[in-house]
Write an enzyme that holds these catalytic residues in place. Structure first.
Site, mmCIF file in Angstrom:
data_model
loop_
_atom_site.group_PDB
_atom_site.id
_atom_site.type_symbol
_atom_site.label_atom_id
_atom_site.label_comp_id
_atom_site.label_asym_id
_atom_site.label_seq_id
_atom_site.Cartn_x
_atom_site.Cartn_y
_atom_site.Cartn_z
ATOM 1 C CG HIS A 28 -0.266 0.296 2.522
ATOM 2 N ND1 HIS A 28 -0.008 1.571 2.970
ATOM 3 C CD2 HIS A 28 0.214 -0.529 3.495
ATOM 4 C CE1 HIS A 28 0.593 1.516 4.153
ATOM 5 N NE2 HIS A 28 0.737 0.252 4.488
ATOM 6 C CB CYS A 29 1.186 4.243 -1.764
ATOM 7 S SG CYS A 29 -0.293 4.480 -2.740
ATOM 8 C CG MET A 30 1.191 8.587 0.937
ATOM 9 S SD MET A 30 1.603 8.798 2.669
ATOM 10 C CE MET A 30 0.845 10.383 2.999
#
Length: 651
Positions: A28-30
């Site tokens: 995942h990212c932000m």
């Protein structure tokens, strides 16, 4: 309650991507849960988009489900926890018995599968694949950059206050501690990049970390330096930066894989790592570091030259184009450029300019809020997305507000360009670390230029607001259809004595129970209240409501409608018929077209579907049924385009 929501979103994502067994890897990212999917034909894109809490879905080289900051890490952790792996680790493959495979065979099997998946997707250019790999290397490090960057910003502010005499020297030790925490990331960034690069390229992660550490030249002293073989000058620790590390680890992955193939298994664990580290270590020190050093210095110099010469014009172009990069998920490729600039000059002037794109988004959203205040559904979306928008996280605004409406996305880009022009025109505005954006970037702006950055933000807000207010408001977004029924002609039917809006059968055929539908997503009504019909062999397709065509799948197997009271109705023709690539479907309507109930909208070659071994059952789904009281027709058997399947009570 919060845990229940996280669990629900995680489970519904799995249900709509074909189960955990259809996921190869998850990170995942932000704002996004990013999944590498094994078989994209099993993914229910409409179902993913319909999940309460999902702001949008992007189908790129990874399937990206946008759930927003703060939620994304919890959802991702829940998803990997249920499978029993860690973020970034391969998911177990239930369909393939790997217990009898060697490690080498497992790697080859995975490589073959990924290669087949890539060929099945839209053709990717080599440049795009390279940029995507670079992006994947830095995505796991983004939260670390945010935390360490802000800590470094606090240390810089305290240090400046102490130099100015506003605080005493008693703060020295705290400043030192804060800098130690920050340096834990940035001083050894090449090691982290080496590990992530190895994971991305298929090398051993620990060996990638060692190659990254090699560039630090630990043990070399000024009195006895190593020399650049091209010019005879002493090599400097970190020369070539992370660009060199990424390239060196990529070469490591090639060498290591080759050695695994030719070295006998009995001595592979000894010979392969030894030879790999020796060869690539020497290659990195004497070839990669000198060449990459020239490249990184030239890159930084070229960007600074463009910004110094281009000024406001360059700022406008960069600020205006950044939103499309975010939309495509390519913005992370700028991370190594930012880091190189910080390493060489102490700050990156690119980040403050690119941050203006978020300001344009905020301005556009504020204009939509004012002009479309009667549209409660839209304004509620804006309320939810604006707080993080001010902090520079623009994806909820992009996918939830501006991009679906079309025009506001363009005017938001214009606002970002205006903000970028202000920052670029004032010049010398840089960020001393990367991670946050928007208002959260203010503590990281280099000394003496905070006001210039703030002026850019205000210009971006104002530019996005004005451009959207006067030129970017879609007419159909100004009012909420549910609250404007008195101004439109609407179809109302009588059903069991109640006044309701009706949804009619889209095909002629035999109504069947959902329990007989061989698709768990459909059978469990994950996407909304549904009815199923097995079509007759000669049935056409009909519009189930009076309203507008809101979407048509590329393959023609799914069509969405929005009726006059705001119901969102999806007609899904067949199970897994997306695999047929649209061959059986011949539609006569287009996206955005107005239709009337019972109108013939196309034909289907039902025989082609059954001969392919697929089920032609056609599902009618109210995807926003949670907003209505839905009554299903009872005791129906044979149906046609005049048969009411479901009705909803009008509020």
């Amino acid at each position: 309650m919060a845990e229940d929501k996280i669990t629900r979103i995680a489970n519904q994502i799995y249900q709509n991507v074909g189960g955990a067994e259809n996921v190869d890897k998850l990170i995942h990212c932000m704002t996004r849960v990013r999944m590498t999917i094994r078989d994209m034909s099993k993914v229910n894109m409409d179902g993913l988009k319909a999940i309460d809490g999902v702001m949008g879905v992007v189908d790129d080289e990874t399937l990206q489900v946008i759930v927003g900051p703060g939620t994304v890490n919890k959802v991702a952790e829940k998803m990997v926890e249920e499978v029993g792996v860690k973020l970034g680790e391969p998911f177990p493959e239930d369909a393939i018995d790997e217990s009898q495979m060697t490690d080498k065979e497992r790697v080859e099997a995975k490589a073959a599968r990924v290669k087949a998946e890539q060929k099945a997707k839209q053709k990717q250019t080599p440049i795009k694949r390279i940029l995507k790999s670079i992006s994947n290397i830095f995505i796991p490090l983004i939260p670390v950059f945010v935390g360490a960057g802000l800590i470094g910003g606090i240390a810089a502010v305290l240090s400046n206050l102490m130099v100015a005499g506003d605080i005493g020297k008693s703060w020295t030790e705290l400043i030192l501690v804060l800098n130690i925490l920050k340096n834990g990331v940035f001083a050894y960034l090449s090691v982290y990049v080496g590990i992530n690069s190895a994971i991305e390229f298929g090398a051993t992660p620990g060996m990638g970390g060692v190659i990254g550490a090699v560039t630090l030249l630990n043990g070399m002293t000024p009195e006895a330096p190593l020399h650049n073989i091209f010019n005879g000058q002493a090599l400097a620790a970190g020369q070539g930066g992370i660009i060199g590390v990424i390239f060196a680890v990529w070469v490591l992955s090639i060498v290591e894989k080759r050695l695994h193939k030719i070295i006998p298994d009995s001595i592979d664990i000894i010979i392969t790592p030894t030879l790999s580290l020796l060869v690539i270590g020497l290659f990195t020190i004497f070839l990669v570091m000198p060449v990459a050093g020239v490249i990184s210095n030239s890159l930084v110099g070229a960007i600074n030259w463009v910004l110094n010469v281009g000024g406001a014009f360059a700022g406008f172009i960069l600020g205006a184009l950044f939103l499309p990069m975010v939309m495509l998920g390519l913005h992370q490729i700028l991370t190594p450029i930012h880091i190189e600039m910080i390493d060489k000059t102490g700050s990156t002037p690119l980040l403050p300019i690119l941050a203006m794109a978020g300001a344009g988004q905020v301005g556009a959203a504020l204009a939509l809020w004012i002009r479309c205040r009667k549209n409660k559904e839209l304004t509620n979306l804006i309320k939810g997305a604006l707080p993080v928008g001010f902090l520079g996280i623009g994806e909820p605004l992009i996918y939830g507000v501006t991009l679906p409406l079309g025009k506001p996305f363009i005017t938001a880009c214009i606002g970002g360009g205006i903000g970028g022009a202000v920052v670029g025109g004032l010049g010398h505005v840089g960020a001393i670390a990367i991670g946050p954006s928007g208002l959260a970037l203010i503590p990281l702006i280099n000394n003496g230029h905070i006001m210039a950055y703030v002026l850019g933000l205000l210009a971006g807000y104002a530019g996005g607001f004005v451009a959207t207010y006067f030129f970017g408001i879609p007419k159909d977004a100004i009012t909420d259809q549910k609250e404007d029924l008195s101004k439109t002609e609407k179809t109302i039917d009588s059903f069991d004595g109640a006044t309701v809006a009706a949804i009619y059968a889209p095909v002629d055929g035999q109504e069947v129970a959902l329990s007989e539908v061989h698709d768990p997503i459909m059978a469990q009504e994950v996407m909304g209240k549904s009815m199923a019909v097995v079509p007759n062999a000669d049935s056409a397709l009909y519009a189930p409501v009076d309203g507008k065509v809101s979407m048509i799948a590329d393959t023609g197997h799914a069509i969405g409608f929005t009726d006059q009271i705001g119901e969102e109705v999806l007609v899904h023709v067949g199970i897994d018929t997306v695999k047929l690539g649209g061959k059986p479907f011949h539609l006569t309507i287009k996206d955005g077209e107005q239709v009337t109930r019972g109108q013939k909208i196309g034909t289907v070659d039902w025989k082609e579907i059954t001969e392919a071994g697929l089920d032609p059952v056609t599902i009618t789904i109210i995807t926003n049924s949670a907003n209505y009281k839905v009554n299903k027709a009872k005791n129906v058997s044979q149906v046609n385009d005049r048969t009411i399947l479901m009705n909803t009570e009008v509020a």
